[in-house]
Design a protein around this motif. Structure first.
Motif, PDB file in Angstrom:
ATOM      1  N   VAL A  24       0.848  -1.196   0.000  1.00 68.19           N
ATOM      2  CA  VAL A  24       0.000   0.000   0.000  1.00 68.19           C
ATOM      3  C   VAL A  24       0.880   1.240   0.000  1.00 68.19           C
ATOM      4  N   LEU A  25       0.590   2.169  -0.913  1.00 65.58           N
ATOM      5  CA  LEU A  25       1.350   3.412  -1.033  1.00 65.58           C
ATOM      6  C   LEU A  25       0.442   4.592  -0.717  1.00 65.58           C
ATOM      7  N   THR A  26       0.848   5.441   0.236  1.00 63.72           N
ATOM      8  CA  THR A  26       0.196   6.723   0.467  1.00 63.72           C
ATOM      9  C   THR A  26       1.119   7.791  -0.098  1.00 63.72           C
ATOM     10  N   LEU A  27       0.682   8.438  -1.169  1.00 66.59           N
ATOM     11  CA  LEU A  27       1.547   9.314  -1.955  1.00 66.59           C
ATOM     12  C   LEU A  27       1.475  10.763  -1.495  1.00 66.59           C
ATOM     13  N   ASP A  28       2.522  11.513  -1.831  1.00 64.15           N
ATOM     14  CA  ASP A  28       2.550  12.954  -1.620  1.00 64.15           C
ATOM     15  C   ASP A  28       1.738  13.594  -2.739  1.00 64.15           C
ATOM     16  N   ARG A  29       0.506  13.964  -2.427  1.00 70.59           N
ATOM     17  CA  ARG A  29      -0.408  14.443  -3.476  1.00 70.59           C
ATOM     18  C   ARG A  29      -0.011  15.810  -4.031  1.00 70.59           C
ATOM     19  N   SER A  30       0.923  16.481  -3.395  1.00 73.34           N
ATOM     20  CA  SER A  30       1.405  17.748  -3.940  1.00 73.34           C
ATOM     21  C   SER A  30       2.389  17.524  -5.080  1.00 73.34           C
ATOM     22  N   ARG A  31       2.807  16.248  -5.265  1.00 77.97           N
ATOM     23  CA  ARG A  31       3.776  15.925  -6.317  1.00 77.97           C
ATOM     24  C   ARG A  31       3.238  14.962  -7.360  1.00 77.97           C
ATOM     25  N   VAL A  32       2.425  14.014  -6.918  1.00 78.99           N
ATOM     26  CA  VAL A  32       1.914  13.023  -7.867  1.00 78.99           C
ATOM     27  C   VAL A  32       0.450  12.715  -7.590  1.00 78.99           C
ATOM     28  N   GLU A  33      -0.243  12.382  -8.667  1.00 80.94           N
ATOM     29  CA  GLU A  33      -1.619  11.907  -8.595  1.00 80.94           C
ATOM     30  C   GLU A  33      -1.614  10.378  -8.506  1.00 80.94           C
ATOM     31  N   PRO A  34      -2.450   9.805  -7.645  1.00 84.59           N
ATOM     32  CA  PRO A  34      -2.482   8.338  -7.547  1.00 84.59           C
ATOM     33  C   PRO A  34      -2.704   7.647  -8.885  1.00 84.59           C
ATOM     34  N   PHE A  35      -3.572   8.195  -9.730  1.00 86.76           N
ATOM     35  CA  PHE A  35      -3.868   7.514 -10.988  1.00 86.76           C
ATOM     36  C   PHE A  35      -2.722   7.630 -11.992  1.00 86.76           C
ATOM     37  N   PHE A  36      -1.879   8.651 -11.843  1.00 85.60           N
ATOM     38  CA  PHE A  36      -0.683   8.670 -12.685  1.00 85.60           C
ATOM     39  C   PHE A  36       0.250   7.532 -12.287  1.00 85.60           C
ATOM     40  N   TYR A  50       9.405   8.723 -14.283  1.00 83.32           N
ATOM     41  CA  TYR A  50       9.509  10.085 -14.782  1.00 83.32           C
ATOM     42  C   TYR A  50       8.223  10.813 -14.392  1.00 83.32           C
ATOM     43  N   VAL A  51       8.366  11.934 -13.680  1.00 85.38           N
ATOM     44  CA  VAL A  51       7.206  12.613 -13.091  1.00 85.38           C
ATOM     45  C   VAL A  51       6.879  13.864 -13.896  1.00 85.38           C
ATOM     46  N   PRO A  52       5.786  13.833 -14.671  1.00 85.19           N
ATOM     47  CA  PRO A  52       5.394  15.000 -15.468  1.00 85.19           C
ATOM     48  C   PRO A  52       4.750  16.068 -14.585  1.00 85.19           C
ATOM     49  N   PRO A  53       4.439  17.242 -15.143  1.00 86.27           N
ATOM     50  CA  PRO A  53       3.770  18.292 -14.365  1.00 86.27           C
ATOM     51  C   PRO A  53       2.453  17.790 -13.772  1.00 86.27           C
ATOM     52  N   LEU A  54       2.109  18.323 -12.607  1.00 84.34           N
ATOM     53  CA  LEU A  54       0.939  17.858 -11.885  1.00 84.34           C
ATOM     54  C   LEU A  54      -0.347  18.093 -12.667  1.00 84.34           C
ATOM     55  N   ASN A  55      -0.423  19.202 -13.427  1.00 83.75           N
ATOM     56  CA  ASN A  55      -1.655  19.460 -14.188  1.00 83.75           C
ATOM     57  C   ASN A  55      -1.886  18.403 -15.261  1.00 83.75           C
ATOM     58  N   ALA A  56      -0.807  17.877 -15.862  1.00 77.43           N
ATOM     59  CA  ALA A  56      -0.953  16.801 -16.846  1.00 77.43           C
ATOM     60  C   ALA A  56      -1.420  15.518 -16.166  1.00 77.43           C
ATOM     61  N   GLN A  57      -0.882  15.238 -14.982  1.00 76.13           N
ATOM     62  CA  GLN A  57      -1.318  14.063 -14.238  1.00 76.13           C
ATOM     63  C   GLN A  57      -2.805  14.163 -13.895  1.00 76.13           C
ATOM     64  N   ARG A  58      -3.231  15.348 -13.476  1.00 77.43           N
ATOM     65  CA  ARG A  58      -4.643  15.533 -13.111  1.00 77.43           C
ATOM     66  C   ARG A  58      -5.548  15.398 -14.320  1.00 77.43           C
ATOM     67  N   SER A  59      -5.078  15.852 -15.475  1.00 77.61           N
ATOM     68  CA  SER A  59      -5.882  15.680 -16.701  1.00 77.61           C
ATOM     69  C   SER A  59      -6.079  14.195 -16.997  1.00 77.61           C
ATOM     70  N   PHE A  60      -5.011  13.416 -16.846  1.00 76.98           N
ATOM     71  CA  PHE A  60      -5.117  11.974 -17.056  1.00 76.98           C
ATOM     72  C   PHE A  60      -6.106  11.362 -16.065  1.00 76.98           C
ATOM     73  N   SER A  61      -6.038  11.757 -14.799  1.00 74.05           N
ATOM     74  CA  SER A  61      -6.942  11.219 -13.780  1.00 74.05           C
ATOM     75  C   SER A  61      -8.390  11.520 -14.115  1.00 74.05           C
ATOM     76  N   ARG A  62      -8.653  12.760 -14.559  1.00 73.96           N
ATOM     77  CA  ARG A  62     -10.039  13.126 -14.911  1.00 73.96           C
ATOM     78  C   ARG A  62     -10.541  12.303 -16.087  1.00 73.96           C
ATOM     79  N   LEU A  63      -9.676  12.082 -17.087  1.00 70.28           N
ATOM     80  CA  LEU A  63     -10.092  11.302 -18.249  1.00 70.28           C
ATOM     81  C   LEU A  63     -10.373   9.850 -17.869  1.00 70.28           C
TER      82      LEU A  63
END
Length: 401
Positions: free
Chosen positions: A305-317, A355-368
């Motif tokens: 189980v991983l609890t992530l730093d949400r200020s850096r990465v989105e779980p779905f990324f 490789y960690v992309p910008p957070l806004n790109a990760q959030r776009s992927f999560s929404r999709l």
């Protein structure tokens, strides 16, 4: 009740059995007529136009044999083995030779439409006729006495039209669902890349660097050492296991509990909403993200189980990277007894580099992903409704009562 005249199947069709499979290797060819086996019917479960088979026969060999060629539109019904209980069905779309484990029902076209007979067979359960729950074999004599509602031919065609339309809707929805499942991996690759050779300016981080708390945010549970099966109860705090990760999505498919009192020592194994879960025992390498409405629960040692730093990465990324990024998957592969295998444990997971992309790109992927899954859930609900309607239609139109 259907209200139609009721006849025995043997009155409207020829009910026979197939032939034993040839034992001569020269009997088979790559381009001859079909030889339909039980597995060919079972592969599809229900097929209204079966036109393929694993084996084909040599035309020259068949000419010197006594095998019977069964005509197009014959209905195939398993008559031996587990497939009897599974109620597999098929209608031949071409003339074919058939194995002896299958019963062949050849309709009398002057009395019954082949498609109508196929739909009747889909609703026919030999266990109900024989009044037993398990049938190791289905006798032809039993099948011949099965009761068939027999409306006029025009009415049969009307019924077939209704059932075919319902089946087409169900089939198209299932195809749409499958395409959506294929879309998510392609979406991840198009947004973030997944090949080792693809250059990127994004920072590379280990999973350990992306955790909320490096000491406590990656964990397994105590099950198997400190917690025993006998300590599970019917209610209390849910305990998650491998069976909660289904097709790389979180599912409440089975619940185990421990009492709140026993849970107190295990608070460090708590699972939170938005955690990433990886199966590391049994079927390893399955990944899911826990839902936002997850109640307080804990994990077993079968899960990482991983609890992530949400200020850096989105779980779905991270979920997508663990599943679809070849650069990440390659890091889990180990050599064991001369074979390449997937290796997953806490140590390996912590060292995985992403490789960690910008957070806004990760959030776009999560929404999709959320939108795709919402559509998929809607289609699944509609497919289930359509399937229920089809079963209801079958019962109402074809059940002899």
């Amino acid at each position: 009740m259907s209200g139609y005249p009721i006849l025995q199947l043997g009155d409207v069709a020829d009910v026979v059995t197939g032939d034993p499979a040839p034992q001569d290797p020269e009997a088979f060819a790559s381009d001859g007529p079909l030889f339909v086996r039980m597995q060919d019917v079972g592969r599809h479960h229900r097929h209204p136009a079966l036109a393929d088979s694993t084996d084909r026969l040599s035309t020259e060999w068949v000419a010197g044999s006594r095998l019977r060629l069964f005509p197009k539109d014959s209905i195939l019904i398993p008559k031996s083995g587990a497939s009897v209980n599974l109620n597999h069905r098929a209608k031949l779309a071409t003339d074919a030779y058939v194995v002896s484990h299958l019963a062949i029902v050849i309709p009398d076209r002057t009395r019954i439409e082949p498609d109508y007979l196929y739909w009747w067979s889909a609703n026919y359960d030999p266990r109900a006729q024989a009044q037993v729950t398990s049938l190791p074999s289905l006798k032809l004599s039993t099948l011949k006495t099965a009761l068939v509602p027999l409306p006029p031919l025009d009415e049969q065609r009307r019924i077939v039209g209704i059932l075919n339309r319902a089946a087409k809707i169900e089939r198209l929805r299932k195809q749409a669902q499958e395409r959506m499942r294929e879309f998510i991996p392609a979406l991840f690759v198009s947004m973030f890349g997944a090949e080792e050779s693809e250059p990127t300016s994004w920072p590379e981080c280990s999973v350990a660097q992306l955790l909320e708390d490096r000491r406590r945010s990656i964990r397994t549970g105590p099950f198997g050492s400190q917690l025993k099966h006998s300590e599970f109860t019917d209610n209390g705090v849910p305990v998650l296991g491998i069976d909660n990760v289904v097709s790389n999505r979180f599912r409440w498919v089975k619940r185990r509990y421990i009492t709140p009192q026993k849970y107190a020592p295990f608070q460090r194994y708590r699972v939170f909403p938005g955690d990433v879960i990886i199966t590391i025992m049994g079927t390893t390498g399955r990944v899911c993200v826990t839902p936002d409405d997850l109640p307080e629960c804990m994990s077993t040692k079968h899960l990482c189980v991983l609890t992530l730093d949400r200020s850096r990465v989105e779980p779905f990324f991270v979920w997508g990277a663990l599943l679809f990024d070849e650069r990440v998957r390659a890091q889990t592969r180990i050599q064991a007894q001369g074979q390449v295998m997937e290796g997953w444990n806490l140590s390996i997971v912590k060292r995985l580099r992403l490789y960690v992309p910008p957070l806004n790109a990760q959030r776009s992927f999560s929404r999709l992903v959320a939108r795709i899954w919402a559509m998929e859930t809607f289609l699944q609900t509609q497919t289930e409704k359509t399937s229920a309607l089809s079963e209801s239609l079958l019962s109402r139109l074809l059940d002899p009562g």
